[in-house]
Design a protein around this motif. Structure first.
Motif, PDB file in Angstrom:
ATOM      1  N   GLY A 197      13.765  41.188  20.257  1.00 15.42           N
ATOM      2  CA  GLY A 197      14.879  41.025  21.189  1.00 15.42           C
ATOM      3  C   GLY A 197      14.784  41.897  22.423  1.00 15.42           C
ATOM      4  N   ALA A 198      13.959  42.938  22.376  1.00 14.07           N
ATOM      5  CA  ALA A 198      13.836  43.867  23.500  1.00 14.07           C
ATOM      6  C   ALA A 198      12.687  43.506  24.442  1.00 14.07           C
ATOM      7  CB  ALA A 198      13.627  45.292  22.972  1.00 14.07           C
ATOM      8  N   VAL A 199      11.839  42.585  24.040  1.00 16.58           N
ATOM      9  CA  VAL A 199      10.691  42.199  24.859  1.00 16.58           C
ATOM     10  C   VAL A 199      11.139  41.132  25.846  1.00 16.58           C
ATOM     11  CG1 VAL A 199       8.357  41.217  24.797  1.00 16.58           C
ATOM     12  CG2 VAL A 199       9.105  42.759  22.987  1.00 16.58           C
ATOM     13  N   ASP A 200      10.676  41.249  27.091  1.00 16.48           N
ATOM     14  CA  ASP A 200      10.968  40.262  28.125  1.00 16.48           C
ATOM     15  C   ASP A 200      10.707  38.856  27.585  1.00 16.48           C
ATOM     16  OD1 ASP A 200      11.154  39.317  31.055  1.00 16.48           O
ATOM     17  OD2 ASP A 200       9.137  38.687  30.457  1.00 16.48           O
ATOM     18  N   ALA A 201      11.614  37.908  27.832  1.00 18.09           N
ATOM     19  CA  ALA A 201      11.531  36.569  27.245  1.00 18.09           C
ATOM     20  C   ALA A 201      10.230  35.855  27.590  1.00 18.09           C
ATOM     21  CB  ALA A 201      12.726  35.731  27.681  1.00 18.09           C
ATOM     22  N   LEU A 250       5.598  36.469  10.555  1.00 14.42           N
ATOM     23  CA  LEU A 250       6.054  35.546  11.605  1.00 14.42           C
ATOM     24  C   LEU A 250       7.103  34.583  11.063  1.00 14.42           C
ATOM     25  CD1 LEU A 250       2.644  34.848  13.333  1.00 14.42           C
ATOM     26  CD2 LEU A 250       4.695  35.678  14.505  1.00 14.42           C
ATOM     27  N   ARG A 251       6.881  34.104   9.848  1.00 14.41           N
ATOM     28  CA  ARG A 251       7.795  33.134   9.243  1.00 14.41           C
ATOM     29  C   ARG A 251       9.187  33.724   9.032  1.00 14.41           C
ATOM     30  NH1 ARG A 251       4.904  32.233   4.857  1.00 14.41           N
ATOM     31  NH2 ARG A 251       3.515  30.878   6.001  1.00 14.41           N
ATOM     32  N   GLU A 252       9.262  35.020   8.731  1.00 13.18           N
ATOM     33  CA  GLU A 252      10.539  35.657   8.423  1.00 13.18           C
ATOM     34  C   GLU A 252      11.264  36.218   9.646  1.00 13.18           C
ATOM     35  OE1 GLU A 252      12.084  35.454   5.543  1.00 13.18           O
ATOM     36  OE2 GLU A 252      10.391  34.222   4.922  1.00 13.18           O
ATOM     37  N   CYS A 253      10.631  36.191  10.776  1.00 10.03           N
ATOM     38  CA  CYS A 253      11.221  36.764  11.988  1.00 10.03           C
ATOM     39  C   CYS A 253      11.809  35.666  12.871  1.00 10.03           C
ATOM     40  CB  CYS A 253      10.144  37.526  12.775  1.00 10.03           C
ATOM     41  SG  CYS A 253      10.785  38.295  14.273  1.00 10.03           S
ATOM     42  N   ALA A 254      13.006  35.882  13.361  1.00 12.23           N
ATOM     43  CA  ALA A 254      13.608  34.954  14.325  1.00 12.23           C
ATOM     44  C   ALA A 254      12.932  35.198  15.671  1.00 12.23           C
ATOM     45  CB  ALA A 254      15.112  35.172  14.406  1.00 12.23           C
ATOM     46  N   CYS A 255      11.796  34.531  15.873  1.00 15.07           N
ATOM     47  CA  CYS A 255      10.969  34.803  17.047  1.00 15.07           C
ATOM     48  C   CYS A 255      10.649  33.566  17.879  1.00 15.07           C
ATOM     49  CB  CYS A 255       9.668  35.494  16.634  1.00 15.07           C
ATOM     50  SG  CYS A 255       8.635  34.517  15.524  1.00 15.07           S
ATOM     51  N   ALA A 297      18.513  30.066  21.495  1.00 10.41           N
ATOM     52  CA  ALA A 297      18.568  31.098  20.459  1.00 10.41           C
ATOM     53  C   ALA A 297      17.197  31.264  19.812  1.00 10.41           C
ATOM     54  CB  ALA A 297      19.599  30.714  19.399  1.00 10.41           C
ATOM     55  N   LEU A 298      16.935  32.480  19.336  1.00 14.10           N
ATOM     56  CA  LEU A 298      15.709  32.720  18.588  1.00 14.10           C
ATOM     57  C   LEU A 298      15.955  32.357  17.127  1.00 14.10           C
ATOM     58  CD1 LEU A 298      14.491  36.122  20.065  1.00 14.10           C
ATOM     59  CD2 LEU A 298      13.623  33.827  20.544  1.00 14.10           C
ATOM     60  N   ARG A 299      15.016  31.616  16.559  1.00 12.31           N
ATOM     61  CA  ARG A 299      15.146  31.157  15.174  1.00 12.31           C
ATOM     62  C   ARG A 299      13.888  31.479  14.388  1.00 12.31           C
ATOM     63  NH1 ARG A 299      20.291  29.596  14.855  1.00 12.31           N
ATOM     64  NH2 ARG A 299      20.906  28.221  16.530  1.00 12.31           N
ATOM     65  N   ARG A 300      14.041  31.559  13.083  1.00 10.16           N
ATOM     66  CA  ARG A 300      12.877  31.655  12.203  1.00 10.16           C
ATOM     67  C   ARG A 300      12.189  30.294  12.233  1.00 10.16           C
ATOM     68  NH1 ARG A 300      16.874  33.702   8.391  1.00 10.16           N
ATOM     69  NH2 ARG A 300      16.862  35.945   8.605  1.00 10.16           N
ATOM     70  N   PRO A 301      10.871  30.264  12.161  1.00 12.55           N
ATOM     71  CA  PRO A 301      10.179  28.972  12.165  1.00 12.55           C
ATOM     72  C   PRO A 301      10.699  28.010  11.099  1.00 12.55           C
ATOM     73  CG  PRO A 301       8.601  30.711  12.510  1.00 12.55           C
ATOM     74  CD  PRO A 301       9.921  31.380  12.200  1.00 12.55           C
ATOM     75  N   ARG A 302      11.046  28.529   9.930  1.00 15.39           N
ATOM     76  CA  ARG A 302      11.517  27.649   8.850  1.00 15.39           C
ATOM     77  C   ARG A 302      12.883  27.020   9.151  1.00 15.39           C
ATOM     78  NH1 ARG A 302      12.693  32.528   4.815  1.00 15.39           N
ATOM     79  NH2 ARG A 302      14.696  33.109   5.664  1.00 15.39           N
ATOM     80  N   GLY A 330      20.175  20.533  19.442  1.00 14.08           N
ATOM     81  CA  GLY A 330      19.005  21.295  19.884  1.00 14.08           C
ATOM     82  C   GLY A 330      18.870  22.653  19.225  1.00 14.08           C
ATOM     83  N   ALA A 331      19.824  23.008  18.386  1.00 15.11           N
ATOM     84  CA  ALA A 331      19.759  24.313  17.723  1.00 15.11           C
ATOM     85  C   ALA A 331      18.665  24.362  16.664  1.00 15.11           C
ATOM     86  CB  ALA A 331      21.105  24.650  17.080  1.00 15.11           C
ATOM     87  N   ARG A 332      18.200  23.212  16.226  1.00  9.47           N
ATOM     88  CA  ARG A 332      17.207  23.162  15.151  1.00  9.47           C
ATOM     89  C   ARG A 332      15.861  22.606  15.606  1.00  9.47           C
ATOM     90  NH1 ARG A 332      18.864  26.393  11.089  1.00  9.47           N
ATOM     91  NH2 ARG A 332      21.067  26.130  10.823  1.00  9.47           N
ATOM     92  N   ARG A 333      15.685  22.412  16.904  1.00 13.41           N
ATOM     93  CA  ARG A 333      14.393  21.980  17.441  1.00 13.41           C
ATOM     94  C   ARG A 333      13.805  23.105  18.263  1.00 13.41           C
ATOM     95  NH1 ARG A 333      17.263  16.968  19.240  1.00 13.41           N
ATOM     96  NH2 ARG A 333      17.397  18.160  21.137  1.00 13.41           N
ATOM     97  N   PRO A 334      12.472  23.285  18.219  1.00 18.71           N
ATOM     98  CA  PRO A 334      11.870  24.330  19.055  1.00 18.71           C
ATOM     99  C   PRO A 334      12.024  24.003  20.529  1.00 18.71           C
ATOM    100  CG  PRO A 334      10.170  23.003  17.995  1.00 18.71           C
ATOM    101  CD  PRO A 334      11.492  22.545  17.447  1.00 18.71           C
ATOM    102  N   ALA A 335      12.081  25.038  21.340  1.00 17.89           N
ATOM    103  CA  ALA A 335      12.129  24.857  22.799  1.00 17.89           C
ATOM    104  C   ALA A 335      10.899  24.059  23.223  1.00 17.89           C
ATOM    105  CB  ALA A 335      12.156  26.214  23.484  1.00 17.89           C
ATOM    106  N   PRO A 336      10.970  23.374  24.353  1.00 18.99           N
ATOM    107  CA  PRO A 336       9.838  22.540  24.797  1.00 18.99           C
ATOM    108  C   PRO A 336       8.494  23.263  24.823  1.00 18.99           C
ATOM    109  CG  PRO A 336      11.754  22.069  26.137  1.00 18.99           C
ATOM    110  CD  PRO A 336      12.123  23.232  25.244  1.00 18.99           C
TER     111      PRO A 336
END
Length: 136
Positions: free
Chosen positions: A53-57, A85-90, A97-102, A119-125
């Protein structure tokens, strides 16, 4: 003790305790002096994911996408990187919003679109490319 960052390490991943050498000769000298190298997987696990969350988007998205693209080689460095990676909302979702891959569905799964149309459950483009969806 200081760690030697990989030559291609993104500056957002570095901080106290990491040495960056831009010349191959300097890298060799640092290793001769006892500075142990840090792997790319270690930087992602220890410096990116806990501070996501602290890293530039822009940097965050590039680093996460790069990690997903290189997941097979990162797993040779660290067998647990995929789980981390799977467990992180990245991964950014379409709603920002940042989500976990799962928590995300493939953008072409029509049933998911019908169930979660916002769109809350689809990855950004930027994360909807086939090679990234396969890694997710």
């Amino acid at each position: 003790p200081p760690r030697l960052a990989p030559a291609d390490a993104h500056p957002a991943l570095l901080g106290p305790g990491y040495v960056r050498c831009t010349l191959d000769g300097d890298r060799s000298l640092a290793m001769l002096a006892g500075v142990a190298p840090a792997s790319r997987a270690a930087l992602i696990r220890l410096r990116l994911l806990p501070r996501i969350g602290a890293v530039d988007a822009v940097a965050r998205d590039a680093l996460v996408a790069g990690a997903l693209r290189e997941l097979a080689s990162l797993e040779r460095e660290d067998a647990g990187i995929a789980d981390a990676l799977r467990e992180c909302a990245c991964v950014p979702a379409e709603d920002g919003a940042l989500r976990r891959p799962r928590e995300l569905f493939h953008p072409q799964v029509r049933e998911a679109l019908e169930l979660f149309g916002d769109g809350a459950r689809r990855p950004a483009p930027a994360f909807a490319a086939p090679e990234l969806c396969a890694a997710l």
